[in-house]
Each structure stands twice: as structure tokens, then as C-alpha cells.
Design a protein around this motif. Structure first.
Motif, mmCIF file in Angstrom:
data_model
loop_
_atom_site.group_PDB
_atom_site.id
_atom_site.type_symbol
_atom_site.label_atom_id
_atom_site.label_comp_id
_atom_site.label_asym_id
_atom_site.label_seq_id
_atom_site.Cartn_x
_atom_site.Cartn_y
_atom_site.Cartn_z
ATOM 1 N N LEU A 65 1.058 -1.150 0.039
ATOM 2 C CA LEU A 65 0.112 -0.241 -0.166
ATOM 3 C C LEU A 65 1.013 1.319 -0.078
ATOM 4 C CD1 LEU A 65 -3.012 -1.217 2.484
ATOM 5 C CD2 LEU A 65 -2.941 -0.812 0.051
ATOM 6 N N ASN A 66 1.775 1.337 0.596
ATOM 7 C CA ASN A 66 3.210 2.359 0.780
ATOM 8 C C ASN A 66 2.329 3.379 1.456
ATOM 9 O OD1 ASN A 66 5.317 3.040 0.411
ATOM 10 N ND2 ASN A 66 5.529 3.499 -1.937
ATOM 11 N N ILE A 67 1.914 3.403 1.931
ATOM 12 C CA ILE A 67 1.144 4.608 2.735
ATOM 13 C C ILE A 67 1.911 4.979 3.474
ATOM 14 C CG2 ILE A 67 -0.455 5.564 4.147
ATOM 15 C CD1 ILE A 67 -2.298 3.358 3.319
ATOM 16 N N LYS A 68 2.673 6.199 3.847
ATOM 17 C CA LYS A 68 3.735 6.543 4.974
ATOM 18 C C LYS A 68 2.632 6.810 6.051
ATOM 19 C CE LYS A 68 6.692 8.847 1.213
ATOM 20 N NZ LYS A 68 6.065 8.548 -0.003
ATOM 21 N N LYS A 69 3.270 7.802 7.362
ATOM 22 C CA LYS A 69 3.508 8.071 8.438
ATOM 23 C C LYS A 69 1.939 6.458 9.039
ATOM 24 C CE LYS A 69 2.535 12.236 7.500
ATOM 25 N NZ LYS A 69 1.698 13.757 7.304
ATOM 26 N N LEU A 70 2.904 5.014 8.806
ATOM 27 C CA LEU A 70 2.358 3.867 9.561
ATOM 28 C C LEU A 70 2.929 3.644 11.217
ATOM 29 C CD1 LEU A 70 0.736 2.289 6.760
ATOM 30 C CD2 LEU A 70 -0.388 3.826 8.202
ATOM 31 N N ASN A 71 2.469 3.524 12.206
ATOM 32 C CA ASN A 71 3.356 2.695 12.904
ATOM 33 C C ASN A 71 3.348 1.058 12.615
ATOM 34 O OD1 ASN A 71 4.938 4.807 14.362
ATOM 35 N ND2 ASN A 71 2.889 5.324 14.124
ATOM 36 N N ILE A 72 4.215 0.610 12.767
ATOM 37 C CA ILE A 72 3.469 -1.208 13.032
ATOM 38 C C ILE A 72 4.066 -2.096 14.233
ATOM 39 C CG2 ILE A 72 4.265 -3.268 11.583
ATOM 40 C CD1 ILE A 72 2.839 -0.707 9.510
ATOM 41 N N ILE A 73 3.575 -2.820 14.310
ATOM 42 C CA ILE A 73 3.368 -3.595 15.183
ATOM 43 C C ILE A 73 2.975 -4.699 14.638
ATOM 44 C CG2 ILE A 73 2.217 -4.267 17.732
ATOM 45 C CD1 ILE A 73 0.612 -1.912 17.651
ATOM 46 N N LYS A 105 8.171 3.038 9.663
ATOM 47 C CA LYS A 105 9.074 2.221 11.156
ATOM 48 C C LYS A 105 8.343 1.406 12.037
ATOM 49 C CE LYS A 105 7.385 6.421 13.704
ATOM 50 N NZ LYS A 105 7.876 7.023 14.611
ATOM 51 N N ILE A 106 8.471 0.365 12.400
ATOM 52 C CA ILE A 106 8.436 -0.687 13.388
ATOM 53 C C ILE A 106 8.064 -0.064 14.199
ATOM 54 C CG2 ILE A 106 8.141 -2.971 13.958
ATOM 55 C CD1 ILE A 106 9.722 -3.808 11.472
ATOM 56 N N LYS A 131 18.979 -5.729 22.813
ATOM 57 C CA LYS A 131 20.150 -5.592 21.711
ATOM 58 C C LYS A 131 19.148 -4.991 20.541
ATOM 59 C CE LYS A 131 24.289 -7.739 19.252
ATOM 60 N NZ LYS A 131 25.126 -8.545 19.109
ATOM 61 N N LEU A 132 17.757 -5.825 19.741
ATOM 62 C CA LEU A 132 17.849 -4.643 18.644
ATOM 63 C C LEU A 132 17.208 -3.541 18.934
ATOM 64 C CD1 LEU A 132 16.858 -7.717 16.373
ATOM 65 C CD2 LEU A 132 19.115 -6.777 16.287
ATOM 66 N N LYS A 133 16.813 -3.603 20.391
ATOM 67 C CA LYS A 133 15.480 -2.604 20.511
ATOM 68 C C LYS A 133 16.179 -1.637 20.886
ATOM 69 C CE LYS A 133 13.040 -1.336 24.350
ATOM 70 N NZ LYS A 133 12.587 -1.407 25.735
ATOM 71 N N LYS A 139 11.109 0.094 18.014
ATOM 72 C CA LYS A 139 10.914 1.004 19.453
ATOM 73 C C LYS A 139 10.247 0.044 20.692
ATOM 74 C CE LYS A 139 8.982 5.364 21.127
ATOM 75 N NZ LYS A 139 8.184 6.265 20.731
ATOM 76 N N LYS A 140 10.125 -0.866 20.411
ATOM 77 C CA LYS A 140 9.293 -1.030 21.782
ATOM 78 C C LYS A 140 8.681 -2.880 21.978
ATOM 79 C CE LYS A 140 6.872 2.704 24.043
ATOM 80 N NZ LYS A 140 7.438 3.191 25.273
ATOM 81 N N LEU A 141 9.239 -3.062 23.091
ATOM 82 C CA LEU A 141 8.990 -4.938 23.088
ATOM 83 C C LEU A 141 8.636 -5.444 23.374
ATOM 84 C CD1 LEU A 141 10.496 -7.420 21.962
ATOM 85 C CD2 LEU A 141 12.198 -6.742 23.433
ATOM 86 N N GLY A 142 7.613 -6.617 22.950
ATOM 87 C CA GLY A 142 6.450 -6.527 23.901
ATOM 88 C C GLY A 142 6.379 -8.290 23.628
ATOM 89 N N ILE A 143 5.012 -9.249 23.927
ATOM 90 C CA ILE A 143 4.002 -10.056 23.789
ATOM 91 C C ILE A 143 2.928 -10.392 23.671
ATOM 92 C CG2 ILE A 143 6.190 -11.973 25.087
ATOM 93 C CD1 ILE A 143 4.171 -11.960 26.962
ATOM 94 N N SER A 144 2.899 -11.150 22.686
ATOM 95 C CA SER A 144 1.608 -11.375 22.345
ATOM 96 C C SER A 144 0.756 -12.474 22.748
ATOM 97 C CB SER A 144 0.771 -11.565 20.612
ATOM 98 O OG SER A 144 -0.422 -11.187 20.851
ATOM 99 N N VAL A 145 -0.239 -12.301 23.854
ATOM 100 C CA VAL A 145 -0.681 -13.477 24.980
ATOM 101 C C VAL A 145 -2.633 -13.931 24.720
ATOM 102 C CG1 VAL A 145 -0.601 -14.120 27.332
ATOM 103 C CG2 VAL A 145 1.295 -12.966 27.045
ATOM 104 N N TYR A 146 -2.933 -15.524 24.748
ATOM 105 C CA TYR A 146 -3.607 -15.551 24.971
ATOM 106 C C TYR A 146 -4.195 -16.944 26.172
ATOM 107 C CZ TYR A 146 -3.188 -14.640 20.230
ATOM 108 O OH TYR A 146 -2.997 -13.414 18.719
#
Length: 180
Positions: A65-73, A105-106, A131-133, A139-146
Motif C-alpha cells: 500500500l506504501n502509505i506513509k505515517k504508519l506505525n507498525i506493530i 517504522k516498526i 539488543k535490536l531494540k 521502539k517497543k518490545l513485547g508479547i502477544s498472550v492468549y
């Protein structure tokens, strides 16, 4: 203004982008998805999108889509067993996502299978992601929990920026104030 405050809290999911997902097996078409994003971009400076390499072609579609201003999670699964193979797998997935999302950006990287952090390689995985962060890959590091029961284990062992949990009309376990 309450409306603008609401727009600033929205994160658009992409699990049902061009594939059936959820209780009703809903699917959203690319054109509709793009309309939603463009509508939100008119209301605010940037839009947050939740996606994963596990969601069929969602990452590629969003990138195209190449849309700018997206913050990707985005979310990744970590499967390898040795330190070197873990690091190679993670960096390959992070680079692949960065390449797909081009101008965006991610914002956050979430681990889609957080139980890997409770394995004997958990510290290796988390330390490498930290280290990559620190190198500004995201910018942020986390988890997806069920599984909410295991949530305490994760929060005791790791300093997480984001914890993504299921919450909807059918699953309201988060109404428990202790969890929040």
C-alpha cells in the motif's frame, strides 16, 4: 474533543486482511482496509497497525500500500534452538519486516509465541531482541498472550514494554483489575 482522543487510541488489526478470521470468519478487502487507514490519517498524524508474518499476506499487503505515517506493530514466532540459529532467525525476520514496510517504522515487535521465553533459551531470545531494540530496529518490545495464567511468569522474568491480550465481547477475563 472525545472523538480525537478515541482516534489516538486506535490500533488497526490486520488478521482478517484478505483472509477469514475471528468468530464470524470475517474478511476485509484491501480497498476497504486502505479506506479505513486513509480516513484515520485525515484525523491524526499517524496510524498504528497490528500485523504479523503469520497473517497470510498481511505484511506484504500493508507494505505494498506504501502509505506513509504508519506505525507498525508486528509479531514474530521464534522457533530455533541454538543461540546462533535463534539470532539468525530473529534478525532475518526483523530485516524482512523492515524491508516489507519500506517507509514506515516498526513501532513494536511482539513475540507471537511467548512460551519460547519460558524455555531454556528464553533469556537468549529476550536479550537478543533487547539488543535490536537498543539499536533502534524497533521502539517497543513485547508479547502477544492468549493464556492469561502464564502472564505473571512473563512479567516477573522480563521487562516488557507491551503486552497484547485478547479482550472482546466474548472474552472479558481482563475485567479482573489485578491483571490490568
Amino acid at each position: 474533543d472525545m472523538k480525537n482522543k478515541l482516534y489516538n487510541k486506535l490500533i488497526i488489526g490486520s488478521a482478517n486482511l484478505e483472509q477469514k478470521y475471528g468468530v464470524n470468519n470475517n474478511e476485509i478487502k484491501i480497498k476497504e482496509f486502505e479506506k479505513i487507514i486513509n480516513f484515520l490519517l485525515k484525523k491524526k498524524e499517524s496510524v498504528y497497525l497490528d500485523t504479523s508474518s503469520e497473517y497470510k499476506n498481511a505484511e506484504k499487503i500493508i507494505g505494498d500500500l506504501n502509505i506513509k505515517k504508519l506505525n507498525i506493530i508486528t509479531k514474530i514466532k521464534v522457533k530455533k534452538k541454538t543461540k546462533k540459529s535463534i539470532e539468525n532467525e530473529i534478525i532475518q525476520k526483523v530485516f524482512n519486516s523492515k524491508k516489507i514496510f519500506k517507509n514506515n517504522k516498526i513501532y513494536a515487535l511482539l513475540i507471537h509465541n511467548p512460551e519460547c521465553l519460558l524455555s531454556s533459551n528464553g533469556k537468549i531470545i529476550f536479550n537478543y531482541l533487547e539488543k535490536l531494540k537498543n539499536k533502534k530496529y524497533f521502539k517497543k518490545l513485547g508479547i502477544s498472550v492468549y493464556d492469561i495464567k502464564s502472564l505473571k511468569k512473563f512479567t516477573k522474568l522480563y521487562n516488557l514494554d507491551i503486552i497484547q491480550l485478547s479482550y472482546n465481547i466474548f472474552d472479558q477475563r481482563l475485567d479482573n483489575k489485578k491483571i490490568l
